[in-house]
Design an enzyme around this catalytic site. Structure first.
Site, PDB file in Angstrom:
ATOM      1  N   ARG A   1     -72.707 -20.581  70.388  1.00 34.66           N
ATOM      2  CA  ARG A   1     -74.109 -20.220  70.581  1.00 34.66           C
ATOM      3  C   ARG A   1     -74.810 -20.296  69.234  1.00 34.66           C
ATOM      4  O   ARG A   1     -74.179 -20.151  68.177  1.00 34.66           O
ATOM      5  CB  ARG A   1     -74.231 -18.797  71.148  1.00 34.66           C
ATOM      6  CG  ARG A   1     -73.544 -18.587  72.497  1.00 34.66           C
ATOM      7  CD  ARG A   1     -73.688 -17.143  72.946  1.00 34.66           C
ATOM      8  NE  ARG A   1     -73.086 -16.904  74.259  1.00 34.66           N
ATOM      9  CZ  ARG A   1     -71.835 -16.466  74.449  1.00 34.66           C
ATOM     10  NH1 ARG A   1     -71.066 -16.213  73.394  1.00 34.66           N
ATOM     11  NH2 ARG A   1     -71.371 -16.284  75.666  1.00 34.66           N
TER      12      ARG A   1
ATOM     13  N   LYS B   1     -72.100 -12.180  71.780  1.00 32.85           N
ATOM     14  CA  LYS B   1     -72.783 -11.671  72.967  1.00 32.85           C
ATOM     15  C   LYS B   1     -71.932 -10.601  73.642  1.00 32.85           C
ATOM     16  O   LYS B   1     -70.747 -10.786  73.874  1.00 32.85           O
ATOM     17  CB  LYS B   1     -73.044 -12.820  73.947  1.00 32.85           C
ATOM     18  CG  LYS B   1     -73.911 -12.428  75.128  1.00 32.85           C
ATOM     19  CD  LYS B   1     -74.207 -13.652  75.987  1.00 32.85           C
ATOM     20  CE  LYS B   1     -75.110 -13.279  77.163  1.00 32.85           C
ATOM     21  NZ  LYS B   1     -75.413 -14.466  78.006  1.00 32.85           N
TER      22      LYS B   1
ATOM     23  N   HIS C   1     -78.858 -25.341  72.526  1.00 29.06           N
ATOM     24  CA  HIS C   1     -77.896 -24.796  73.487  1.00 29.06           C
ATOM     25  C   HIS C   1     -77.244 -25.889  74.333  1.00 29.06           C
ATOM     26  O   HIS C   1     -76.173 -25.669  74.902  1.00 29.06           O
ATOM     27  CB  HIS C   1     -78.577 -23.773  74.403  1.00 29.06           C
ATOM     28  CG  HIS C   1     -77.637 -22.812  75.043  1.00 29.06           C
ATOM     29  ND1 HIS C   1     -76.947 -21.834  74.335  1.00 29.06           N
ATOM     30  CD2 HIS C   1     -77.233 -22.656  76.340  1.00 29.06           C
ATOM     31  CE1 HIS C   1     -76.188 -21.138  75.155  1.00 29.06           C
ATOM     32  NE2 HIS C   1     -76.344 -21.624  76.378  1.00 29.06           N
TER      33      HIS C   1
ATOM     34  N   ARG D   1     -73.693 -26.716  73.445  1.00 29.32           N
ATOM     35  CA  ARG D   1     -72.685 -25.835  74.048  1.00 29.32           C
ATOM     36  C   ARG D   1     -72.345 -26.310  75.462  1.00 29.32           C
ATOM     37  O   ARG D   1     -71.171 -26.444  75.809  1.00 29.32           O
ATOM     38  CB  ARG D   1     -73.223 -24.398  74.063  1.00 29.32           C
ATOM     39  CG  ARG D   1     -72.309 -23.365  74.731  1.00 29.32           C
ATOM     40  CD  ARG D   1     -72.893 -21.968  74.506  1.00 29.32           C
ATOM     41  NE  ARG D   1     -72.285 -20.960  75.361  1.00 29.32           N
ATOM     42  CZ  ARG D   1     -71.179 -20.278  75.059  1.00 29.32           C
ATOM     43  NH1 ARG D   1     -70.551 -20.521  73.923  1.00 29.32           N
ATOM     44  NH2 ARG D   1     -70.704 -19.354  75.875  1.00 29.32           N
TER      45      ARG D   1
ATOM     46  N   HIS E   1     -66.613 -16.414  77.968  1.00 27.53           N
ATOM     47  CA  HIS E   1     -67.126 -15.996  79.267  1.00 27.53           C
ATOM     48  C   HIS E   1     -66.281 -14.866  79.843  1.00 27.53           C
ATOM     49  O   HIS E   1     -65.042 -14.965  79.872  1.00 27.53           O
ATOM     50  CB  HIS E   1     -67.114 -17.165  80.258  1.00 27.53           C
ATOM     51  CG  HIS E   1     -68.088 -18.249  79.923  1.00 27.53           C
ATOM     52  ND1 HIS E   1     -67.928 -19.568  80.305  1.00 27.53           N
ATOM     53  CD2 HIS E   1     -69.265 -18.212  79.224  1.00 27.53           C
ATOM     54  CE1 HIS E   1     -68.943 -20.284  79.871  1.00 27.53           C
ATOM     55  NE2 HIS E   1     -69.766 -19.492  79.212  1.00 27.53           N
TER      56      HIS E   1
ATOM     57  N   TYR F   1     -69.457 -25.814  84.966  1.00 28.77           N
ATOM     58  CA  TYR F   1     -69.415 -27.094  84.260  1.00 28.77           C
ATOM     59  C   TYR F   1     -68.664 -28.158  85.047  1.00 28.77           C
ATOM     60  O   TYR F   1     -68.845 -29.356  84.798  1.00 28.77           O
ATOM     61  CB  TYR F   1     -68.815 -26.909  82.864  1.00 28.77           C
ATOM     62  CG  TYR F   1     -69.672 -26.028  81.983  1.00 28.77           C
ATOM     63  CD1 TYR F   1     -70.881 -26.496  81.478  1.00 28.77           C
ATOM     64  CD2 TYR F   1     -69.302 -24.715  81.697  1.00 28.77           C
ATOM     65  CE1 TYR F   1     -71.696 -25.686  80.695  1.00 28.77           C
ATOM     66  CE2 TYR F   1     -70.109 -23.905  80.917  1.00 28.77           C
ATOM     67  CZ  TYR F   1     -71.303 -24.393  80.419  1.00 28.77           C
ATOM     68  OH  TYR F   1     -72.109 -23.587  79.658  1.00 28.77           O
TER      69      TYR F   1
END
Length: 268
Positions: free
Chosen positions: A134, A159, A218, A221, A244, A253
């Site tokens: 990120r 995050k 972004h 990523r 995640h 994805y």
């Protein structure tokens, strides 16, 4: 905003700091609350549930994400700063948009990166694309976070206030060493022109300058994880690299991977 409103906002910010919210979240939530307070003619001491409800239902939010951000911010103001005992406001979050992530084609992206002459710019974009960092993680990296002995990168306080480690490729290590010799950064891996940290806005401008004006940072990523799936990397490994919490976030994805789609035995 009057002095009473300013003191309310200060109290709000102090509450978020006490609860250990990230600096970015404090900035975003405080901005949302300041917008709300500026639209209210009455003193915050006399704000009613209807004032909150009317604002949420009538404000022209620019996106689902912004609406969700405002609801989270105002709910804290309502319950913990104004100390409302009964929740009479509908803080239900809007239904999430299910948009597939946009990606940049692999060969095109690699070709553009190879054409970058500035070593700092090339290092920032290459590092992000290599392991899908990120923008906040890139600009927060410190020199000590690059572990060349173990060939890993330490991502700290990311995050959700989480730490994780991601692999460091030999190509990226060589690129970073060349960058370090030329720019000699201090403390943070990427220094700004007049500050120790590079800015997120500058990172976005790098992508527009060197890749294409229609892209933003972004997407590097998103592209990384999609290309890893297309290379046959297990989704659970990508989940760890991405940071995640839920595998379903990573599995999205697979929906944009052309390699996966091309293997489907269509009936005709």
């Amino acid at each position: 905003m009057n002095e009473l409103g300013k003191s309310t906002l200060k109290k709000y910010e102090n509450y978020l700091k006490l609860k250990n919210y990230s600096d970015r979240t404090i900035e975003c939530y405080s901005w949302a609350v300041s917008i709300f307070l500026k639209t209210q003619a009455k003193s915050f001491l006399h704000l009613s549930s209807d004032d909150f409800s009317n604002f949420i239902s009538s404000y022209n939010f620019s996106s689902y994400q912004q609406q969700n951000q405002f609801i989270s911010a105002l709910k804290i103001l309502y319950l913990h700063i104004l100390n409302k005992k009964f929740v009479k406001v509908n803080f239900t979050r809007p239904k999430k948009e299910k948009k597939l992530p946009q990606i940049i084609e692999s060969e095109f992206l690699k070709e553009k990166i190879n054409q970058i002459i500035n070593l700092k710019h090339k290092s920032i974009i290459s590092l992000c694309y290599s392991v899908g960092l990120r923008v906040s993680e890139v600009i927060s990296l410190k020199i000590e976070d690059i572990d060349s002995k173990r060939m890993i990168i330490n991502i700290k306080n990311s995050k959700g206030r989480k730490d994780r480690i991601v692999p460091l490729s030999p190509n990226i290590l060589n690129l970073l060493r060349n960058y370090y010799q030329e720019f000699k950064p201090r403390e943070y891996l990427f220094n700004g022109q007049n500050s120790l940290q590079y800015s997120s806005e500058s990172c976005n401008q790098l992508v527009k300058k060197h890749i294409d004006t229609k892209y933003h940072f972004h997407l590097l990523r998103h592209s990384c994880f999609t290309h890893l799936i297309e290379s046959g990397v297990d989704c659970r490994i990508i989940q760890k690299i991405a940071g995640h919490s839920n595998i379903k976030t990573t599995e999205i994805y697979m929906q944009v991977s052309t390699n996966v789609l091309n293997k489907v035995p269509l009936p005709i």
